[in-house]
Design an enzyme around this catalytic site. Structure first.
Site, PDB file in Angstrom:
ATOM      1  N   LYS A  30       0.850  -1.201   0.000  1.00  0.00           N
ATOM      2  CA  LYS A  30       0.000   0.000   0.000  1.00  0.00           C
ATOM      3  C   LYS A  30       0.887   1.253   0.000  1.00  0.00           C
ATOM      4  O   LYS A  30       2.099   1.156   0.240  1.00  0.00           O
ATOM      5  CB  LYS A  30      -0.909  -0.024   1.229  1.00  0.00           C
ATOM      6  CG  LYS A  30      -0.166   0.029   2.555  1.00  0.00           C
ATOM      7  CD  LYS A  30      -1.083  -0.245   3.735  1.00  0.00           C
ATOM      8  CE  LYS A  30      -0.315  -0.139   5.040  1.00  0.00           C
ATOM      9  NZ  LYS A  30      -1.133  -0.555   6.198  1.00  0.00           N
ATOM     10  N   TYR A 252      16.382  29.551   8.662  1.00  0.00           N
ATOM     11  CA  TYR A 252      15.126  30.202   9.031  1.00  0.00           C
ATOM     12  C   TYR A 252      14.974  30.253  10.543  1.00  0.00           C
ATOM     13  O   TYR A 252      15.178  29.263  11.241  1.00  0.00           O
ATOM     14  CB  TYR A 252      13.938  29.428   8.445  1.00  0.00           C
ATOM     15  CG  TYR A 252      13.749  29.633   6.964  1.00  0.00           C
ATOM     16  CD1 TYR A 252      13.518  30.899   6.440  1.00  0.00           C
ATOM     17  CD2 TYR A 252      13.801  28.563   6.085  1.00  0.00           C
ATOM     18  CE1 TYR A 252      13.341  31.095   5.074  1.00  0.00           C
ATOM     19  CE2 TYR A 252      13.618  28.738   4.720  1.00  0.00           C
ATOM     20  CZ  TYR A 252      13.390  30.010   4.223  1.00  0.00           C
ATOM     21  OH  TYR A 252      13.213  30.192   2.885  1.00  0.00           O
ATOM     22  N   MET A 300      12.821  24.053   2.313  1.00  0.00           N
ATOM     23  CA  MET A 300      12.136  23.296   1.253  1.00  0.00           C
ATOM     24  C   MET A 300      13.124  22.536   0.375  1.00  0.00           C
ATOM     25  O   MET A 300      12.888  21.394  -0.007  1.00  0.00           O
ATOM     26  CB  MET A 300      11.287  24.244   0.400  1.00  0.00           C
ATOM     27  CG  MET A 300      10.389  23.522  -0.587  1.00  0.00           C
ATOM     28  SD  MET A 300       9.462  24.658  -1.621  1.00  0.00           S
ATOM     29  CE  MET A 300       8.312  25.369  -0.461  1.00  0.00           C
TER      30      MET A 300
END
Ligand SMILES: *Cc1c(COP(=O)(O)O)cnc(C)c1O
Length: 357
Positions: A30, A252, A300
């Site tokens: 799955k 950040y 990111m």
């Protein structure tokens, strides 16, 4: 880049079979085979897998479209009446877990080929399944339906089988046994952790995902500790080395401050690839073969690394996020999650390649 080790997948399935025997193994594929790629994994295991398990009908369709002829169990069963004819056409097996599915099943037409079903019993996890006391009556109802194969499987799922000394799993086994006493049909209880930790629950079929990919959810134990091999290596490169002054903050929100003048590496991977943003400063990362700590926030596209332990590091060096040399389980522990979540989280930006190792 994610490298999927086909040899590791085959090794892991063979090891699961040996561990579970005489029980048979359903290879759980799955969630795109826990992020490893459904078609890729199924192709690698085709000759050895006796059965596959998927979460939803669409994955069963993909496996049949790729030419796989094994038994395929759809663990969440049917969502709507029309699914029955589709499952019959594809020869898929359905977990039956809810009252709403019963009138649909009563309409199943035997002429399309009798649908094989697994009666799912809620032995204590309280997610999917019928209450134990209702099981004999539901079993009898299913047996009387003309479109349903009379060999009805009996299935349950454990909530915490990774706790080998826990009472919850023993209680679930006892409830399952009481609910199914005297009923005919193959039995299936065990997930990966129960294969290694609860041999008394192997029954007729085990349903294993995690260990197939070499991943363990047992606290403090990696898949390798049980003789399994990680099937994914996630790798990138070092794209910058910067010399940052003592007291400066990295990334950040400046969550990490340099305790001295030091080299800070930047590697081209981030949460946009599926590397977890929740990975804290101190999460291990390999630069070449040297383990260094992640520092600051995961962004990111990039992560920042404390390169003080790796003075020989150069721009272009390979950076390994997880794989056989750095267990995903260790990384997951630093990110407040489990290894399954990491491999399932790979995004479409990640290039997948295969090797035979
Ligand atoms: C996902 C799942 C499994 C496999 O669990 P692993 O811990 O990955 O082995 C087995 N059974 C059911 C019902 C599942 O949802």
């Amino acid at each position: 880049m994610a490298t999927i080790h086909l040899g590791a997948l085959r090794h892991n399935l063979a090891r699961l079979k040996a561990w579970a025997a005489p029980a048979r193994v359903m290879a759980v594929v799955k969630a795109d085979a826990y992020g490893h790629g459904l078609e890729r994994v199924a192709r690698a295991l085709d000759a050895d897998a006796e059965a596959f398990a998927v979460a939803a009908l669409g994955d069963g369709l993909r496996l049949r479209a790729a030419g796989h002829r094994q038994r395929i169990v759809v663990l969440s069963g049917l969502d709507q009446p029309a699914d029955i004819a589709e499952m019959q056409r594809l020869g898929l097996e359905a977990a039956i877990h809810h009252e709403a599915q019963l009138p649909w099943l009563a309409e199943a037409q035997a002429a399309r080929g009798r649908l094989r079903v697994w009666l799912k019993i809620d032995s204590g996890m309280h997610r999917l399944g019928f209450a134990p006391e209702r099981v004999p009556a539901i079993h009898a109802r299913l047996r009387a339906m003309p479109g349903i194969d009379p060999e009805i499987g009996l299935m349950t799922h454990f909530a915490e089988s990774e706790h080998f000394a826990g009472e919850a799993t023993a209680a679930q086994i006892a409830r399952f046994q009481a609910a199914t006493a005297g009923l005919e049909g193959p039995r299936s209880l065990a997930n990966s952790a129960a294969v290694v930790g609860w041999p008394q629950a192997h029954a007729d079929w085990v349903r294993t995902g995690g260990l197939l990919y070499g991943l363990s959810v047992v606290e403090g134990r990696n898949g390798a500790d049980f003789g399994f091999r990680p099937a994914m290596t996630l790798r990138t490169r070092l794209i910058a080395i910067n010399h940052i002054r003592r007291g400066e903050r990295i990334g950040y929100n400046g969550t990490w401050q340099c305790p001295e003048d030091m080299p800070v590496g930047v590697a081209a991977i981030g949460y946009g690839d599926g590397y977890p943003r929740s990975a804290r400063s101190g999460t291990p990362v390999l630069v070449g073969d040297v383990c260094v700590p992640l520092i600051g926030r995961v962004s990111m596209d990039l992560i920042t690394l404390d390169l003080r332990p790796a003075p020989a590091a150069r721009v272009g060096d390979p950076v390994t996020l997880w794989g056989p040399e750095l267990p995903a389980e260790r990384v997951a522990a630093h990110a407040g999650t489990i290894a399954y979540d990491l491999t399932c989280g790979m995004t479409r930006r990640v290039l997948f390649v295969e090797d035979e190792s």
